[in-house]
Design an enzyme around this catalytic site. Structure first.
Site, PDB file in Angstrom:
ATOM      1  N   PRO A  55      41.188 128.714  89.216  1.00  0.00           N
ATOM      2  CA  PRO A  55      41.246 127.310  89.623  1.00  0.00           C
ATOM      3  C   PRO A  55      41.963 126.458  88.568  1.00  0.00           C
ATOM      4  O   PRO A  55      41.814 126.701  87.365  1.00  0.00           O
ATOM      5  CB  PRO A  55      39.782 126.901  89.786  1.00  0.00           C
ATOM      6  CG  PRO A  55      38.983 127.953  89.114  1.00  0.00           C
ATOM      7  CD  PRO A  55      39.810 129.190  89.013  1.00  0.00           C
ATOM      8  N   VAL A  56      42.742 125.495  89.042  1.00  0.00           N
ATOM      9  CA  VAL A  56      43.562 124.662  88.143  1.00  0.00           C
ATOM     10  C   VAL A  56      42.699 123.567  87.493  1.00  0.00           C
ATOM     11  O   VAL A  56      41.805 123.013  88.138  1.00  0.00           O
ATOM     12  CB  VAL A  56      44.723 124.026  88.965  1.00  0.00           C
ATOM     13  CG1 VAL A  56      45.540 123.062  88.113  1.00  0.00           C
ATOM     14  CG2 VAL A  56      45.612 125.120  89.541  1.00  0.00           C
ATOM     15  N   LEU A  82      39.955 127.274  82.550  1.00  0.00           N
ATOM     16  CA  LEU A  82      40.046 128.739  82.586  1.00  0.00           C
ATOM     17  C   LEU A  82      41.442 129.257  82.262  1.00  0.00           C
ATOM     18  O   LEU A  82      41.738 130.432  82.453  1.00  0.00           O
ATOM     19  CB  LEU A  82      39.589 129.266  83.958  1.00  0.00           C
ATOM     20  CG  LEU A  82      38.110 129.042  84.301  1.00  0.00           C
ATOM     21  CD1 LEU A  82      37.764 129.659  85.654  1.00  0.00           C
ATOM     22  CD2 LEU A  82      37.198 129.632  83.229  1.00  0.00           C
ATOM     23  N   GLY A  83      42.320 128.380  81.794  1.00  0.00           N
ATOM     24  CA  GLY A  83      43.636 128.833  81.317  1.00  0.00           C
ATOM     25  C   GLY A  83      44.634 129.127  82.427  1.00  0.00           C
ATOM     26  O   GLY A  83      45.501 129.997  82.257  1.00  0.00           O
ATOM     27  N   SER A  84      44.532 128.398  83.542  1.00  0.00           N
ATOM     28  CA  SER A  84      45.412 128.723  84.684  1.00  0.00           C
ATOM     29  C   SER A  84      46.892 128.590  84.320  1.00  0.00           C
ATOM     30  O   SER A  84      47.700 129.467  84.669  1.00  0.00           O
ATOM     31  CB  SER A  84      45.085 127.844  85.895  1.00  0.00           C
ATOM     32  OG  SER A  84      45.324 126.496  85.586  1.00  0.00           O
ATOM     33  N   ALA A 124      48.411 128.800  81.324  1.00  0.00           N
ATOM     34  CA  ALA A 124      48.851 129.849  80.394  1.00  0.00           C
ATOM     35  C   ALA A 124      48.928 131.191  81.102  1.00  0.00           C
ATOM     36  O   ALA A 124      49.830 131.995  80.840  1.00  0.00           O
ATOM     37  CB  ALA A 124      47.883 129.924  79.206  1.00  0.00           C
ATOM     38  N   ALA A 125      47.999 131.444  82.044  1.00  0.00           N
ATOM     39  CA  ALA A 125      48.017 132.730  82.760  1.00  0.00           C
ATOM     40  C   ALA A 125      49.271 132.838  83.635  1.00  0.00           C
ATOM     41  O   ALA A 125      49.887 133.909  83.703  1.00  0.00           O
ATOM     42  CB  ALA A 125      46.755 132.875  83.606  1.00  0.00           C
ATOM     43  N   ASP A 156      44.918 129.266  74.177  1.00  0.00           N
ATOM     44  CA  ASP A 156      44.927 129.776  75.565  1.00  0.00           C
ATOM     45  C   ASP A 156      46.005 130.842  75.743  1.00  0.00           C
ATOM     46  O   ASP A 156      45.740 131.940  76.240  1.00  0.00           O
ATOM     47  CB  ASP A 156      45.179 128.635  76.563  1.00  0.00           C
ATOM     48  CG  ASP A 156      43.991 127.700  76.707  1.00  0.00           C
ATOM     49  OD1 ASP A 156      43.086 127.744  75.852  1.00  0.00           O
ATOM     50  OD2 ASP A 156      43.969 126.915  77.669  1.00  0.00           O
TER      51      ASP A 156
HETATM   52  C1  MEV Z   1      41.759 124.127  76.042  1.00  0.00           C
HETATM   53  O1  MEV Z   1      41.480 125.378  76.652  1.00  0.00           O
HETATM   54  C2  MEV Z   1      41.175 124.068  74.672  1.00  0.00           C
HETATM   55  C3  MEV Z   1      41.421 122.776  73.902  1.00  0.00           C
HETATM   56  O2  MEV Z   1      40.848 122.981  72.600  1.00  0.00           O
HETATM   57  C4  MEV Z   1      42.881 122.449  73.786  1.00  0.00           C
HETATM   58  C5  MEV Z   1      43.661 123.415  72.904  1.00  0.00           C
HETATM   59  O3  MEV Z   1      43.080 124.154  72.132  1.00  0.00           O
HETATM   60  O4  MEV Z   1      44.899 123.384  73.002  1.00  0.00           O
HETATM   61  C6  MEV Z   1      40.690 121.610  74.538  1.00  0.00           C
END
Ligand code: MEV
Length: 306
Positions: free
Chosen positions: A94-95, A99-101, A103-104, A145
């Site tokens: 999910p965006v 959950l890193g959508s 970057a994935a 991420d």
């Molecule tokens: C995002 O998954 C994590 C944050 O710390 C941002 C980052 O590390 O770039 C909020």
């Protein structure tokens, strides 16, 4: 045709503080993934992203478009002209839920394009390419991420340093509960930066304490001291609340998880919405899962760190 996938991720400790050079811990989540298919076609590159109802030509996309920029930069890195293929992106991540959508998608895209072009990119090269795209998504990303997703292993991460993996002495199980509230990382990171600018000494002290928790958590994971981890998560959540990045939905879910027997619970990712994680075990995970759904989670995923 070439197909490649990349997992989601959760941050166990240290979100936001990691942007300001404190350590953080993240793990991949294989239960959700982004998948990219690259297929031959004659002519300009087409991008098809049905999950976000988008279908467009690469040449029509500007430099602010993360997918188009990853295609261009990966092709440039591989010395191949971006033409004669179609990119199709699908994702179960999910965006804007932590959950890193983004970057994935970047990592899966880099892998699929390299394979389609018959070339190799190392995990570090994919990670570096994806980091550039994270800047479009987040403004000032720490890089955690893209790192945990490109290497697909738990990471102890300090911005600007080589990330370290670590030993997991005892398997850990986490319930990941979606608040149902989308919360773009860029907005929350921007708010935390403004809060830091207006009260530097308080925020630097909060970040120091969060960083100390990440260090202690790494030791606890390496020595299999599960009893220590829950209280560290609870303390991280308390500090997150002090930073102003929790929300009613997050607090409801963390409290529900704790009442149902979780060892610890906290937000994961940018906060203000997104997902909550709870440390559970074989005895409690069913009960915690039900309690999270009853408290309003839109879905719960259970993942295990071995
Ligand atoms: C995002 O998954 C994590 C944050 O710390 C941002 C980052 O590390 O770039 C909020």
């Amino acid at each position: 045709m070439s197909t490649a996938s990349a997992p989601g991720k959760i941050i166990l400790f240290g979100e936001h503080a990691v942007v300001y050079n404190r350590p953080a811990i993240a793990i991949p989540v294989a239960q959700v993934k982004a998948t990219v298919k690259v297929e031959s076609r004659t002519g300009p590159v087409q991008i098809d992203a049905p999950d976000i109802s988008r279908r467009y030509a690469l040449e029509d996309a500007g430099p602010e478009d993360p997918i188009a920029t990853m295609v261009r930069q990966t092709c440039a890195r591989l010395g191949a002209p971006p033409k004669d293929f179609t990119v199709r992106i699908e994702s179960t991540i999910p965006v804007a839920r932590g959950l890193g959508s983004g970057a994935a998608v970047s990592v899966a895209l880099g892998r699929a394009l390299a394979s389609f072009l018959g070339r190799d990119l190392t995990p570090q090269e994919i990670c570096d390419l994806a980091f550039e795209i994270e800047k479009l998504h987040h403004g000032t990303p720490s890089g955690i991420d893209n790192t945990v997703i490109a290497f697909e292993r738990p990471v102890y991460f300090v911005k600007g340093q080589t990330s370290e993996s670590f030993r997991v002495a005892q398997p850990l199980t986490f319930a990941i509960a979606d608040t149902g509230v989308a919360s773009p990382t860029k907005d929350v990171v921007g708010d935390v930066r403004r809060a830091l600018d207006s009260d530097r000494s308080r925020f630097e002290a909060l970040f120091d304490r969060v960083g100390a928790l990440a260090r202690a958590a790494r030791t606890a994971i390496e020595f299999g001291d599960i009893d220590a981890l829950g209280p560290l998560m609870i303390e991280n959540q308390r500090l997150a609340r002090s930073m102003g990045i929790s929300s009613i939905e997050i607090d409801n879910l963390t409290h529900a998880a704790m009442r149902a027997g979780a060892r610890g619970a906290k937000l994961s990712g940018a906060g203000r919405g997104g997902n909550v994680i709870a440390l559970v075990d074989a005895r409690t995970h069913g009960k915690v899962e039900r309690a999270l759904m009853d408290a309003g989670a839109v879905r719960v995923i259970v993942t295990r760190l071995e």
